[in-house]
Design an enzyme around this catalytic site. Structure first.
Site, PDB file in Angstrom:
ATOM      1  N   SER A  27       9.565   9.775  40.446  1.00  0.00           N
ATOM      2  CA  SER A  27       9.386  11.227  40.290  1.00  0.00           C
ATOM      3  C   SER A  27       8.210  11.740  41.121  1.00  0.00           C
ATOM      4  O   SER A  27       8.072  12.938  41.347  1.00  0.00           O
ATOM      5  CB  SER A  27       9.183  11.575  38.819  1.00  0.00           C
ATOM      6  OG  SER A  27       8.030  10.931  38.317  1.00  0.00           O
ATOM      7  N   CYS A  28       7.339  10.840  41.562  1.00  0.00           N
ATOM      8  CA  CYS A  28       6.209  11.225  42.417  1.00  0.00           C
ATOM      9  C   CYS A  28       6.715  11.652  43.799  1.00  0.00           C
ATOM     10  O   CYS A  28       7.847  11.351  44.176  1.00  0.00           O
ATOM     11  CB  CYS A  28       5.253  10.052  42.598  1.00  0.00           C
ATOM     12  SG  CYS A  28       4.316   9.617  41.119  1.00  0.00           S
ATOM     13  N   ILE A  29       5.823  12.330  44.519  1.00  0.00           N
ATOM     14  CA  ILE A  29       6.202  12.811  45.849  1.00  0.00           C
ATOM     15  C   ILE A  29       5.169  12.377  46.880  1.00  0.00           C
ATOM     16  O   ILE A  29       3.966  12.454  46.641  1.00  0.00           O
ATOM     17  CB  ILE A  29       6.340  14.349  45.840  1.00  0.00           C
ATOM     18  CG1 ILE A  29       7.535  14.725  44.964  1.00  0.00           C
ATOM     19  CG2 ILE A  29       6.507  14.892  47.273  1.00  0.00           C
ATOM     20  CD1 ILE A  29       7.932  16.158  44.986  1.00  0.00           C
ATOM     21  N   GLY A  89      10.383  12.824  44.236  1.00  0.00           N
ATOM     22  CA  GLY A  89      10.840  13.777  43.218  1.00  0.00           C
ATOM     23  C   GLY A  89      12.192  13.435  42.619  1.00  0.00           C
ATOM     24  O   GLY A  89      12.996  14.310  42.302  1.00  0.00           O
TER      25      GLY A  89
END
Lengths: 156, 202
Positions: A27-29, A89
């Protein structure tokens, strides 16, 4: 010449010959700000959409990461003619009732807002889906690569 | 709350809760698979994001993960992770097939999901009995991908500053060479409530 690994919430600035990297994004970018005139760039590994006023780790949050990276570029002699790219994401688990539900999507939206507010063009993005990504940026070649397991590697 | 208020005693208490949960989970799995499973290490530690996301040797290591959300009196997350070979071995046992024959198709994913569900369910049930609190678990969700990516959302949601409190159990079934790691992360306010429930309020 060095390879800089940005762990969760971390950032790095690189010059010609350096590689910036953020591995295993769910989910991190991985966001990269690219100097269009000089060979210099900055990367952040962004975790959450909103800092809610916290200033402990500016690149942990989408709403403070862009301003912070711009400041680092300025300090490192950037021309400040900047464009951006980002990837990550994802929604790794198909859940319907957890707070995990839409954190990846919210991260992407919040970063796009921050970039817009800062007047920085988002040249390309590879966000969403339900698969992990590793991103690398070669500062000399200005190449942003997105690697996955089973879906190959693409330049965006 | 800030994690700086947590002392060694609090971590010991959380580790003990981890022991109780993991003991129950291992018994459930042993019974289910009819094989001996050893619980190797239970840890409760304040870790940096990157320590927490690197349970296996690289953030990009391909693993199978089964995720369940905890709700009710506490909010948290349970994730059971196996290197892919172990996931195939454990699914193979359940399906009566050799791991080499297995693809990660719907059947295999469903078997992996069920094992994660049984273990996490037993773990959380034990915590519930011990603390007197009521927990609900979401249906299991399964994914196979990079280790760090399966954890990063959960870490993001449970972090305070640059730290996260992770209760982690490593398990090995020797006869069948299955290694897995069960991690539990509570959201910060819930962690406080959990400690209060066992008389260890911060």
């Amino acid at each position: 010449m060095a390879e800089y690994f940005c762990g969760m919430g971390e950032w790095a600035v690189g010059q010609a010959g350096d590689i910036l990297c953020a591995r295993g994004l769910g989910s991190c970018i991985g966001l990269v700000l690219i100097d269009n005139k000089k060979r210099i760039a900055a990367m952040a590994h962004v975790m959450l959409p909103s800092s809610n006023g916290r200033s402990d780790m500016p690149t942990k949050y989408a709403d403070s990461a862009v301003t912070f990276l711009l400041e680092q570029l300025r300090k490192n002699g950037s021309s400040m003619d900047i464009s951006s790219k980002m990837a990550g994401g994802a929604k790794m688990f198909n859940v319907s009732e957890s707070s995990l539900l839409d954190i990846g999507r919210r991260n992407a939206e919040a970063l796009e807002n921050s970039l817009r507010e800062a007047g920085i063009i988002l040249v390309s993005k590879d966000v969403g889906g339900s698969f992990a990504r590793t991103v690398t940026f070669d500062v000399m070649k200005r190449r942003f690569l997105v690697k996955t397991i089973g879906r190959g590697e693409v330049e965006i | 709350m800030g994690y700086e208020k947590l002392e060694a005693d609090h971590l010991d208490a959380l580790k003990e809760l981890g022991n109780i949960g993991a003991g129950n989970a291992v018994t459930a799995l042993s019974t289910f698979l009819n094989t001996e499973i050893n619980m190797e290490v239970v840890e409760a530690k304040l870790a940096t994001f990157n320590e927490a996301a690197n349970i296996f040797d690289s953030p990009e290591k391909e693993v199978a993960g089964v995720y369940l959300a905890i709700s009710g009196d506490l909010k948290g997350h349970v994730l059971y992770l196996w290197p892919v070979q172990s996931a195939k071995a454990i699914a193979g046992m359940l399906m009566g097939m050799s791991p080499d024959e297995l693809e990660f198709d719907e059947m295999t994913m469903s078997a992996i999901s069920e094992i994660g569900n049984i273990m996490s369910g037993s773990y959380i049930t034990a915590l519930s009995s011990f603390t007197g609190m009521t927990f609900e678990l979401s249906p299991p969700a399964v994914a196979i991908d990079m280790n760090s990516a399966l954890l990063d959302g959960i870490i993001s949601l449970t972090a305070v500053g640059d730290k996260v409190l992770i209760i982690q159990t490593s398990m090995i079934a020797y006869g069948i060479r299955i290694a897995g790691v069960l991690v539990v992360l509570f959201e910060p306010d819930s962690l406080l409530k959990l400690l209060e429930s066992i008389g260890m309020g911060v």
